[in-house]
Design a protein around this motif. Sequence first.
Motif, PDB file in Angstrom:
ATOM      1  N   ARG A 119       0.845  -1.191   0.000  1.00 51.31           N
ATOM      2  CA  ARG A 119       0.000   0.000   0.000  1.00 51.31           C
ATOM      3  C   ARG A 119       0.882   1.243   0.000  1.00 51.31           C
ATOM      4  NH1 ARG A 119      -2.667  -3.741  -0.788  1.00 51.31           N
ATOM      5  NH2 ARG A 119      -4.712  -4.351   0.074  1.00 51.31           N
ATOM      6  N   LEU A 120       0.291   2.360  -0.394  1.00 50.70           N
ATOM      7  CA  LEU A 120       1.036   3.619  -0.380  1.00 50.70           C
ATOM      8  C   LEU A 120       1.473   4.001   1.021  1.00 50.70           C
ATOM      9  CD1 LEU A 120      -0.936   5.803  -2.963  1.00 50.70           C
ATOM     10  CD2 LEU A 120       1.294   4.713  -3.255  1.00 50.70           C
ATOM     11  N   ALA A 121       0.739   3.523   2.027  1.00 50.56           N
ATOM     12  CA  ALA A 121       1.110   3.823   3.410  1.00 50.56           C
ATOM     13  C   ALA A 121       2.473   3.246   3.770  1.00 50.56           C
ATOM     14  CB  ALA A 121       0.044   3.277   4.358  1.00 50.56           C
ATOM     15  N   PHE A 122       2.936   2.258   3.030  1.00 50.61           N
ATOM     16  CA  PHE A 122       4.256   1.687   3.295  1.00 50.61           C
ATOM     17  C   PHE A 122       5.338   2.742   3.173  1.00 50.61           C
ATOM     18  CE2 PHE A 122       8.188  -0.328   1.951  1.00 50.61           C
ATOM     19  CZ  PHE A 122       8.315  -1.387   2.833  1.00 50.61           C
ATOM     20  N   PHE A 123       5.142   3.726   2.282  1.00 51.06           N
ATOM     21  CA  PHE A 123       6.145   4.761   2.046  1.00 51.06           C
ATOM     22  C   PHE A 123       5.921   5.984   2.935  1.00 51.06           C
ATOM     23  CE2 PHE A 123       5.301   2.368  -1.807  1.00 51.06           C
ATOM     24  CZ  PHE A 123       6.564   1.932  -2.160  1.00 51.06           C
ATOM     25  N   GLY A 124       4.970   5.913   3.873  1.00 48.63           N
ATOM     26  CA  GLY A 124       4.647   7.090   4.668  1.00 48.63           C
ATOM     27  C   GLY A 124       4.929   6.986   6.144  1.00 48.63           C
ATOM     28  N   HIS A 125       5.175   5.807   6.696  1.00 48.66           N
ATOM     29  CA  HIS A 125       5.422   5.693   8.145  1.00 48.66           C
ATOM     30  C   HIS A 125       6.327   4.503   8.412  1.00 48.66           C
ATOM     31  CE1 HIS A 125       2.712   2.193   8.662  1.00 48.66           C
ATOM     32  NE2 HIS A 125       2.008   2.754   7.696  1.00 48.66           N
ATOM     33  N   ASP A 126       6.794   4.406   9.661  1.00 48.69           N
ATOM     34  CA  ASP A 126       7.678   3.310  10.052  1.00 48.69           C
ATOM     35  C   ASP A 126       6.878   2.244  10.787  1.00 48.69           C
ATOM     36  OD1 ASP A 126       7.209   4.340  12.601  1.00 48.69           O
ATOM     37  OD2 ASP A 126       9.044   5.522  12.583  1.00 48.69           O
ATOM     38  N   MET A 127       7.591   1.329  11.452  1.00 52.13           N
ATOM     39  CA  MET A 127       6.958   0.206  12.128  1.00 52.13           C
ATOM     40  C   MET A 127       6.815   0.408  13.628  1.00 52.13           C
ATOM     41  SD  MET A 127       6.114  -2.193   9.982  1.00 52.13           S
ATOM     42  CE  MET A 127       5.974  -3.613  11.074  1.00 52.13           C
ATOM     43  N   SER A 128       7.078   1.608  14.121  1.00 57.82           N
ATOM     44  CA  SER A 128       7.037   1.831  15.571  1.00 57.82           C
ATOM     45  C   SER A 128       5.634   1.701  16.141  1.00 57.82           C
ATOM     46  CB  SER A 128       7.601   3.222  15.898  1.00 57.82           C
ATOM     47  OG  SER A 128       6.860   4.236  15.224  1.00 57.82           O
ATOM     48  N   ALA A 129       4.606   1.995  15.347  1.00 53.94           N
ATOM     49  CA  ALA A 129       3.229   1.931  15.837  1.00 53.94           C
ATOM     50  C   ALA A 129       2.462   0.741  15.270  1.00 53.94           C
ATOM     51  CB  ALA A 129       2.498   3.228  15.493  1.00 53.94           C
ATOM     52  N   VAL A 130       3.146  -0.209  14.654  1.00 53.99           N
ATOM     53  CA  VAL A 130       2.508  -1.378  14.051  1.00 53.99           C
ATOM     54  C   VAL A 130       2.763  -2.582  14.944  1.00 53.99           C
ATOM     55  CG1 VAL A 130       2.374  -2.860  12.023  1.00 53.99           C
ATOM     56  CG2 VAL A 130       2.807  -0.417  11.746  1.00 53.99           C
ATOM     57  N   ALA A 131       1.702  -3.254  15.344  1.00 55.13           N
ATOM     58  CA  ALA A 131       1.825  -4.442  16.194  1.00 55.13           C
ATOM     59  C   ALA A 131       2.142  -5.666  15.345  1.00 55.13           C
ATOM     60  CB  ALA A 131       0.531  -4.662  16.973  1.00 55.13           C
ATOM     61  N   PRO A 132       2.790  -6.691  15.931  1.00 53.47           N
ATOM     62  CA  PRO A 132       3.108  -7.892  15.154  1.00 53.47           C
ATOM     63  C   PRO A 132       1.881  -8.602  14.597  1.00 53.47           C
ATOM     64  CG  PRO A 132       4.377  -7.820  17.186  1.00 53.47           C
ATOM     65  CD  PRO A 132       3.369  -6.717  17.274  1.00 53.47           C
ATOM     66  N   THR A 133       0.725  -8.463  15.278  1.00 56.89           N
ATOM     67  CA  THR A 133      -0.481  -9.148  14.819  1.00 56.89           C
ATOM     68  C   THR A 133      -1.292  -8.340  13.825  1.00 56.89           C
ATOM     69  OG1 THR A 133      -1.640  -8.289  16.765  1.00 56.89           O
ATOM     70  CG2 THR A 133      -0.663 -10.486  16.942  1.00 56.89           C
ATOM     71  N   GLY A 296      19.730  -2.338  13.101  1.00 56.82           N
ATOM     72  CA  GLY A 296      18.317  -2.239  12.754  1.00 56.82           C
ATOM     73  C   GLY A 296      17.455  -1.700  13.871  1.00 56.82           C
ATOM     74  N   THR A 297      16.334  -1.095  13.477  1.00 60.49           N
ATOM     75  CA  THR A 297      15.397  -0.536  14.440  1.00 60.49           C
ATOM     76  C   THR A 297      14.023  -0.457  13.800  1.00 60.49           C
ATOM     77  OG1 THR A 297      14.910   1.398  15.825  1.00 60.49           O
ATOM     78  CG2 THR A 297      15.940   1.810  13.699  1.00 60.49           C
ATOM     79  N   LEU A 298      12.985  -0.301  14.627  1.00 56.27           N
ATOM     80  CA  LEU A 298      11.617  -0.210  14.126  1.00 56.27           C
ATOM     81  C   LEU A 298      11.164   1.226  13.902  1.00 56.27           C
ATOM     82  CD1 LEU A 298       9.864  -2.920  16.333  1.00 56.27           C
ATOM     83  CD2 LEU A 298      10.756  -3.162  14.016  1.00 56.27           C
ATOM     84  N   SER A 299      11.929   2.187  14.355  1.00 53.49           N
ATOM     85  CA  SER A 299      11.543   3.589  14.257  1.00 53.49           C
ATOM     86  C   SER A 299      12.451   4.325  13.282  1.00 53.49           C
ATOM     87  CB  SER A 299      11.595   4.253  15.633  1.00 53.49           C
ATOM     88  OG  SER A 299      12.891   4.154  16.181  1.00 53.49           O
ATOM     89  N   MET A 300      12.034   5.532  12.934  1.00 54.79           N
ATOM     90  CA  MET A 300      12.778   6.343  11.982  1.00 54.79           C
ATOM     91  C   MET A 300      14.044   6.908  12.617  1.00 54.79           C
ATOM     92  SD  MET A 300      13.112   7.658   8.994  1.00 54.79           S
ATOM     93  CE  MET A 300      11.509   7.461   8.226  1.00 54.79           C
ATOM     94  N   ASN A 301      15.132   6.861  11.871  1.00 59.60           N
ATOM     95  CA  ASN A 301      16.388   7.470  12.290  1.00 59.60           C
ATOM     96  C   ASN A 301      17.033   8.112  11.074  1.00 59.60           C
ATOM     97  OD1 ASN A 301      18.778   8.243  13.454  1.00 59.60           O
ATOM     98  ND2 ASN A 301      19.626   6.190  13.615  1.00 59.60           N
TER      99      ASN A 301
END
Length: 368
Positions: A119-133, A296-301
């Motif tokens: 999805r286009l959202a893939f290019f708009g945010h990181d994984m810090s607020a996405v749960a594994p489920t 590696g990290t789940l948030s933007m750096n």
Amino acid sequence: MTATEIRTEEARPVPVRRRTSATTPQDRLVALGCAASATLLTWFVMHQLLVSPGWLADLVVACLLYLGMLYLVTRDRLGRLAAVDKLVSAVVVSGAVGLLIPLLFLLGYIVVKGVPSLRLAFFGHDMSAVAPTDPATATGGLHAIVGTLEQTALALVFVVPLGVLTAVFLNETRSRFRRPVRIFVDAMSGLPSVVAGLFVYAALILPPAQLGFSGFMATLALTMIMLPTVTRTVDVVLRLVPDGLREASLALGASRARTVWSVVLPTARTGVSTAIILGIARVVGETAPLLFTSFGTLSMNFNPFSEPQESLPRFVYRYIKEPLASAQERGYIGALVLILLIFALFALTRLIGRKRWSARRTKPRSAR
């Protein structure tokens, strides 16, 4: 000479000169007939007379029969030289097709697995607020894209000047150190990527240096991997520049440095662009050195010089080994975006090299 001999000489057909590499419609029909005959003979021998062990054995037998038939028929029609040329051409084309089919299969597999959840959202945010489920459609990869671009760009900043200067040293000088440097570059070309990552990890991340994980540490490891590739490619390209251009420039009074800068490098501009593309292709998908350097990290750096930083290869490795189906789909999404990013970088590099070359050719002579 009798009248009969004169009529015989007049009736004899005049041979037509042709290039051995030229292909006529009759040659295509001959190749098609040889392929059909080889296929039918393979089916008869492997499935009627014998018990075939599998499709791979059938393919090998059919290829060998096709090459043999093509050589014999072409030799009977056009002679031994043309037959050898057609045989070598068939082997080269068959090898290219054999390499192209797995590549297309791999690309198609990644596209089929990754497109449904991208999805286009893939290019708009990181994984810090996405749960594994969470579903795979909620995946964010902006932090990985930024990390890959920054690490690759920094590696190019180090590699392009060093690689070009080293290639110029190997080709345009008569130093006694050329041979040791060439041997060192050739040896570095076979360096495993994981060794580069381990070296940076042991020398700069562990005590006493203890600089910590960061995108810059990954850049140093990627630089060690990319530098030999770029250097060897530019070295080969500079060898292809005609010596007459160098001699003409030196005869007009230009220094050797001026000749290299104004004559040799502009002539080899397209080859240098190709070297950069090969260097990018060598490192942009590397995962092993990133495991020991960027972490590696789940948030933007955005800062590659401080704290761990994600990248697309590390992103794919993180999720593709997870047991959850949604996590594995995230890995396929990252792989698809990585392939698209590589294609975009290739196209951009080619475009920049072509524009600069076109601008130089169209520039008025008085303005140069």
